[in-house]
Design a protein around this motif. Structure first.
Motif, PDB file in Angstrom:
ATOM      1  N   PRO A 153      20.677  47.863  41.587  1.00 34.49           N
ATOM      2  CA  PRO A 153      21.711  47.366  42.517  1.00 34.49           C
ATOM      3  C   PRO A 153      21.175  46.443  43.619  1.00 34.49           C
ATOM      4  CG  PRO A 153      22.139  49.646  41.975  1.00 34.49           C
ATOM      5  CD  PRO A 153      20.799  49.304  41.365  1.00 34.49           C
ATOM      6  N   ALA A 154      20.042  46.770  44.217  1.00 32.97           N
ATOM      7  CA  ALA A 154      19.478  45.914  45.265  1.00 32.97           C
ATOM      8  C   ALA A 154      19.045  44.568  44.680  1.00 32.97           C
ATOM      9  CB  ALA A 154      18.299  46.596  45.948  1.00 32.97           C
ATOM     10  N   GLU A 155      18.557  44.584  43.446  1.00 37.65           N
ATOM     11  CA  GLU A 155      18.145  43.343  42.801  1.00 37.65           C
ATOM     12  C   GLU A 155      19.353  42.460  42.498  1.00 37.65           C
ATOM     13  OE1 GLU A 155      14.104  44.754  40.464  1.00 37.65           O
ATOM     14  OE2 GLU A 155      16.058  45.136  39.528  1.00 37.65           O
ATOM     15  N   ILE A 156      20.473  43.078  42.178  1.00 41.59           N
ATOM     16  CA  ILE A 156      21.698  42.300  41.931  1.00 41.59           C
ATOM     17  C   ILE A 156      22.083  41.543  43.193  1.00 41.59           C
ATOM     18  CG2 ILE A 156      24.183  42.465  41.461  1.00 41.59           C
ATOM     19  CD1 ILE A 156      23.474  44.827  39.563  1.00 41.59           C
ATOM     20  N   GLN A 157      22.031  42.198  44.339  1.00 41.68           N
ATOM     21  CA  GLN A 157      22.373  41.528  45.603  1.00 41.68           C
ATOM     22  C   GLN A 157      21.407  40.385  45.893  1.00 41.68           C
ATOM     23  OE1 GLN A 157      25.295  42.035  47.090  1.00 41.68           O
ATOM     24  NE2 GLN A 157      25.546  43.381  45.332  1.00 41.68           N
ATOM     25  N   THR A 158      20.130  40.619  45.607  1.00 41.00           N
ATOM     26  CA  THR A 158      19.128  39.560  45.779  1.00 41.00           C
ATOM     27  C   THR A 158      19.444  38.375  44.887  1.00 41.00           C
ATOM     28  OG1 THR A 158      17.406  41.145  46.395  1.00 41.00           O
ATOM     29  CG2 THR A 158      16.657  39.024  45.524  1.00 41.00           C
ATOM     30  N   MET A 159      19.790  38.657  43.632  1.00 39.95           N
ATOM     31  CA  MET A 159      20.092  37.588  42.682  1.00 39.95           C
ATOM     32  C   MET A 159      21.343  36.814  43.102  1.00 39.95           C
ATOM     33  SD  MET A 159      17.648  37.634  40.620  1.00 39.95           S
ATOM     34  CE  MET A 159      18.277  36.486  39.437  1.00 39.95           C
TER      35      MET A 159
END
Length: 173
Positions: A153-159
């Motif tokens: 989930p945190a990586e999705i926000q970063t992307m």
């Protein structure tokens, strides 16, 4: 006859105004930060800003600096390195800072299947009503990424933030 002339002049005025607007847009796109890097930096350094930033730069005390020398990159560019203007130097440093903030998620999880992030974003994504969507499918990119690429989930926000940045990294000359 006068009425006919007036009717023809209005569309001509519209066309001229539109052409002037497109010319301004074209000049802004000519100053794209990716193009600036590739033109002014890529000949001596890594061909793309992401590779260069991750390999040689870091953020210390809020400044983008060289990992080896600790030298402030914006000041170094401002002294004429690479032949960039002050506005281009600022844009490059903003780009480097943004690249470093992603932690290399795209390179680690997406690059194996996809082209560079800027190419992927500009070819396939749009921002519509503040949301990132597939250019052709209209799908919500956040929802799509929750089932694609093994992203946390945190990586999705970063992307999402990174892709939005890729769509808006133009600076005026």
């Amino acid at each position: 006859m006068l009425r006919l002339l007036r009717v023809q002049l209005v569309p001509l005025g519209f066309v001229l105004a539109l052409a002037a607007g497109l010319s301004t847009i074209a000049r802004a796109q000519d100053a794209d930060v990716h193009e600036i890097y590739e033109r002014s930096c890529g000949g001596c350094h890594a061909p793309h800003a992401g590779e260069f930033a991750r390999a040689t730069l870091s953020v210390r005390d809020g400044r983008v600096v060289s990992q080896k020398s600790g030298r402030d990159v914006e000041a170094f560019l401002g002294q004429g390195h690479g032949g960039v203007s002050p506005s281009e130097a600022s844009a490059l440093v903003r780009q480097f800072r943004s690249i470093l903030s992603t932690g290399g998620v795209f390179e680690a999880k997406c690059r194996i299947c996809h082209d560079r992030a800027v190419v992927l974003a500009r070819a396939n994504l749009i921002v519509c009503d503040g949301k990132l969507r597939g250019r052709y499918s209209g799908k919500d990119t956040a929802e799509f990424l929750s089932h694609h690429g093994r992203l946390e989930p945190a990586e999705i926000q970063t992307m999402l933030a990174m892709f939005k940045r890729q769509l808006t990294t133009e600076v005026s000359p």
